[in-house]
Design a protein around this motif. Structure first.
Motif, PDB file in Angstrom:
ATOM      1  N   SER A 232       0.842  -1.198   0.000  1.00 55.39           N
ATOM      2  CA  SER A 232       0.000   0.000   0.000  1.00 55.39           C
ATOM      3  C   SER A 232       0.883   1.255   0.000  1.00 55.39           C
ATOM      4  O   SER A 232       1.735   1.441   0.872  1.00 55.39           O
ATOM      5  N   GLU A 233       0.640   2.093  -0.991  1.00 56.96           N
ATOM      6  CA  GLU A 233       1.435   3.322  -1.158  1.00 56.96           C
ATOM      7  C   GLU A 233       1.340   4.218   0.086  1.00 56.96           C
ATOM      8  O   GLU A 233       2.347   4.764   0.549  1.00 56.96           O
ATOM      9  N   SER A 234       0.138   4.339   0.631  1.00 52.66           N
ATOM     10  CA  SER A 234      -0.054   5.246   1.780  1.00 52.66           C
ATOM     11  C   SER A 234       0.730   4.762   2.990  1.00 52.66           C
ATOM     12  O   SER A 234       1.288   5.566   3.738  1.00 52.66           O
TER      13      SER A 234
ATOM     14  N   CYS B 284      -4.718  -2.754   4.522  1.00 50.80           N
ATOM     15  CA  CYS B 284      -4.019  -1.587   5.080  1.00 50.80           C
ATOM     16  C   CYS B 284      -5.029  -0.755   5.856  1.00 50.80           C
ATOM     17  O   CYS B 284      -6.144  -0.522   5.375  1.00 50.80           O
TER      18      CYS B 284
ATOM     19  N   GLU C 162      -5.477   2.585   3.632  1.00 52.47           N
ATOM     20  CA  GLU C 162      -6.121   2.480   2.311  1.00 52.47           C
ATOM     21  C   GLU C 162      -7.244   1.460   2.246  1.00 52.47           C
ATOM     22  O   GLU C 162      -8.050   1.461   1.322  1.00 52.47           O
TER      23      GLU C 162
END
Ligand code: COA
Ligand code: ZN
Length: 316
Positions: A101-103, A147, A150
């Motif tokens: 997850s990017e966040s 996540c 997200e």
């Protein structure tokens, strides 16, 4: 069948405790688990001491761990600088962390997942140029099953990142359910897919028990052919940069389940339950989990046959 258990409480557990735990307690923890037969321990993190002061004694802890015979000493590393420190100290495994997850990646290591992959490539190059003993370079994929920032993380995203990390030079992979969102069906499917994508490289499952599905998820991963699991003594753990994250599956509960199923862990469970008591006392008042230490072993409980044999033949 032999199942590998990797203790991560000395990293995942300690990062969730804000007060500094004395080095002597950390090294006692290592000694106790080593004496129980645990043969891989993630002993610390190489992170900026200003950010997580808990690991400001990482050098002393690694030096101690290296003296324990037959122990694979691993350490969590978030960037190239951490890898340089780990390499200088001669750890056996560099467990590099990045998130699907990017966040979460931005919250945890302050950069995009793409930037984390590029840094991993630099670490692989650094290790390959290293003259001394080369550690294994492990890619640890956080938030692989969800996540708390997200929400859903697709299996597709995990598979894509796992393949990228393999291509970048990962020797091994860890898939982590950082926040306890996984369920057994999702676990079985994801681990089957990733295993078939990656081929023969070792894959470890890292589960948190936040929603009480940790051991059910272990069973699902076993069905997918996974034979290496992270766990934390007394279930201590949690990522400080993942809201709502809590403890890992408890090492002693995991050993109990596997040995009850006739799977050999090489770990002396009676000793491990005593070690839990010693370590919890030394650590002080924290949110401990796990049930076997409280309930006690069932009457007539025996270690798996293969373990009794391996213990009488050689010390593992
Ligand atoms: N070890 C020691 N010092 C380090 C370091 C490391 N691995 N990485 C960076 N530093 C130092 C830098 O030298 C710099 O020092 P200075 O201020 O004296 O010049 C300072 O820390 C900031 O460096 P920078 O590269 O800007 O890092 P950052 O502030 O962007 O933070 C990470 C990036 C990756 C270091 C940080 O977010 C981190 O450690 N995250 C991991 C969090 C974690 O452990 N989560 C739980 C595990 S899943
Ligand atoms: Zn974890």
């Amino acid at each position: 069948m032999i199942i590998k258990i990797n203790e991560v409480g000395t990293r995942d557990g300690l990062q969730s405790i804000s007060t500094f735990i004395p080095t002597a307690v950390k090294t006692l923890w290592l000694d106790e688990e080593h004496a129980c037969g645990v043969r891989e321990i993630e002993v610390c993190s190489f992170v900026p001491p200003k950010l997580i002061p808990q690991f400001s004694d990482a050098t002393d802890v690694v030096e101690h761990a290296k003296r324990l015979s037959g122990l694979t000493v691993s350490a969590l590393v978030p960037n190239l600088k951490g890898a340089q420190r780990a390499l200088e100290l001669g750890v056996d495994k560099i467990n590099y962390v990045l998130s699907v997850s990017e966040s979460h990646n931005l919250a945890n290591v302050r950069r995009t997942t793409k930037e984390s992959v590029a840094d991993f490539e630099r670490i692989v190059a650094l290790v390959s140029e290293h003259q001394g003993k080369k550690p294994k370079v492990v890619a640890g994929l956080s938030t692989a099953l969800g996540c708390t920032i997200e929400g859903k993380v697709t299996h597709e995203a995990v598979r894509t990142l796992a393949l990228l990390m393999l291509k970048a030079g990962a020797d091994e992979m860890i898939l982590a359910d950082t926040v306890g969102y996984a369920d057994p069906k999702a676990v079985k499917q994801l681990f089957q897919q990733v295993k078939s994508d990656l081929g023969p490289i070792p894959i470890t499952a890292h589960f948190h028990d936040t929603r009480a599905l940790g051991l059910a998820n272990v069973c699902a991963a076993l069905e997918a052919g996974i034979d290496s699991f992270d766990a934390s003594l007394a279930g201590l753990g949690g990522c400080p940069y993942a809201p709502g994250a809590s403890g890992n599956i408890a090492t002693e509960d995991l050993v109990f389940m596997l040995e009850s199923m006739g799977l050999n862990t090489g770990i002396d469970l009676t000793k491990l339950i005593k070690a839990r008591q010693t370590i919890c006392q030394a650590l002080g008042d924290h949110p401990y989990h796990g049930t076997i230490a409280k309930a006690g072993l069932p009457i007539g409980f025996e270690l798996s046959q293969s373990q009794s044999q391996s213990q009488s033949q050689s010390p593992h």
